[in-house]
Design a protein around this motif. Sequence first.
Motif, mmCIF file in Angstrom:
data_model
loop_
_atom_site.group_PDB
_atom_site.id
_atom_site.type_symbol
_atom_site.label_atom_id
_atom_site.label_comp_id
_atom_site.label_asym_id
_atom_site.label_seq_id
_atom_site.Cartn_x
_atom_site.Cartn_y
_atom_site.Cartn_z
ATOM 1 N N ASN A 62 0.892 -1.160 0.000
ATOM 2 C CA ASN A 62 0.000 0.000 0.000
ATOM 3 C C ASN A 62 0.933 1.213 0.000
ATOM 4 O OD1 ASN A 62 -1.686 2.137 0.389
ATOM 5 N ND2 ASN A 62 -2.917 1.166 1.985
ATOM 6 N N HIS B 76 0.535 7.855 -5.758
ATOM 7 C CA HIS B 76 0.037 8.827 -6.736
ATOM 8 C C HIS B 76 1.151 9.658 -7.361
ATOM 9 C CE1 HIS B 76 -3.812 7.693 -5.149
ATOM 10 N NE2 HIS B 76 -3.513 8.148 -3.947
ATOM 11 N N HIS C 119 -5.085 -0.586 -1.828
ATOM 12 C CA HIS C 119 -5.539 0.648 -1.167
ATOM 13 C C HIS C 119 -6.787 0.313 -0.361
ATOM 14 C CE1 HIS C 119 -2.769 3.300 -3.296
ATOM 15 N NE2 HIS C 119 -2.975 2.507 -4.333
ATOM 16 N N LEU C 120 -6.834 0.810 0.851
ATOM 17 C CA LEU C 120 -7.992 0.550 1.706
ATOM 18 C C LEU C 120 -9.258 1.175 1.128
ATOM 19 C CD1 LEU C 120 -6.112 1.441 4.973
ATOM 20 C CD2 LEU C 120 -7.089 -0.818 4.501
ATOM 21 N N SER C 121 -9.134 2.401 0.681
ATOM 22 C CA SER C 121 -10.293 3.135 0.163
ATOM 23 C C SER C 121 -10.405 2.941 -1.349
ATOM 24 C CB SER C 121 -10.152 4.624 0.488
ATOM 25 O OG SER C 121 -8.991 5.155 -0.130
ATOM 26 N N ARG D 230 -6.479 11.259 -6.784
ATOM 27 C CA ARG D 230 -6.222 9.888 -6.293
ATOM 28 C C ARG D 230 -6.584 8.833 -7.338
ATOM 29 N NH1 ARG D 230 -5.351 10.609 -0.677
ATOM 30 N NH2 ARG D 230 -6.536 12.370 0.116
HETATM 31 O O1 CA2 Z 1 -6.839 4.025 0.639
HETATM 32 C C1 CA2 Z 1 -5.644 3.861 0.862
HETATM 33 O O2 CA2 Z 1 -5.162 2.847 1.364
HETATM 34 C C2 CA2 Z 1 -4.673 5.002 0.550
HETATM 35 O O3 CA2 Z 1 -3.471 4.413 0.048
HETATM 36 C C3 CA2 Z 1 -4.407 5.717 1.858
HETATM 37 C C4 CA2 Z 1 -3.546 6.950 1.697
HETATM 38 C C5 CA2 Z 1 -4.068 7.871 0.610
HETATM 39 O O4 CA2 Z 1 -3.154 8.928 0.378
HETATM 40 C C6 CA2 Z 1 -4.289 7.133 -0.694
HETATM 41 O O5 CA2 Z 1 -4.862 8.017 -1.631
HETATM 42 C C7 CA2 Z 1 -5.210 5.941 -0.507
HETATM 43 C C8 CA2 Z 1 -3.483 7.715 3.025
HETATM 44 C C9 CA2 Z 1 -2.807 6.925 4.120
HETATM 45 C C10 CA2 Z 1 -3.526 7.013 5.420
HETATM 46 O O6 CA2 Z 1 -3.658 8.356 5.807
HETATM 47 C C11 CA2 Z 1 -4.292 8.627 6.971
HETATM 48 C C12 CA2 Z 1 -4.437 9.960 7.250
HETATM 49 C C13 CA2 Z 1 -5.059 10.342 8.407
HETATM 50 C C14 CA2 Z 1 -5.549 9.386 9.277
HETATM 51 C C15 CA2 Z 1 -5.402 8.044 9.002
HETATM 52 C C16 CA2 Z 1 -4.762 7.655 7.848
#
Ligand code: CA2
Length: 152
Positions: free
Chosen positions: A82, A88, A109-111, A120
Amino acid sequence: MRARKGNAVKTVFVINGPNLNLLGKREPSIYGGKDLEAISKDCLQAGEDLGLMVDFRQSNHEGVLVDWLHEAGEQAAGVVINPAGYGHTSIALHDAIKAIAPLPVIEVHLSNIHAREPFRHHTMTSPAVVGMICGLGPTGYILALRALADRI
Ligand code: CA2
């Protein structure tokens, strides 16, 4: 037996990028309530069930993630990554995944990044990996481990 060659248990790296150490503490509506420690435990258990040794890591630093991909190229049978925000933006991660080919790398990716902000929707890493899972929360990691076990 699946995922074993001879008697040696194969190691897979599960690599997590920046800010994932904050999971469970903030933004649960996007990323769910599980923290990274709980996801790590689930991955280690899934590895045990699949006959794989899971080496679970997280770093906030792009170069460290590159180093770990190189290390996986020497020592691991596959990678789940991940890349978080670096997915990105990072040509370096794309290049590192390409550099360790044909080692199978699966992006998680979690989301559902395609249902979120336009910035994204694209990842630099996805053209370099064998497959990508997004939007299924922590289950995505387990599905990626199952897919790796089937390939290696
Ligand atoms: O959905 C996902 O796993 C992502 O990789 C998570 C990333 C994000 O930048 C990607 O677009 C999608 C963010 C990492 C987690 O960020 C956090 C921020 C605040 C609180 C908890 C987690």
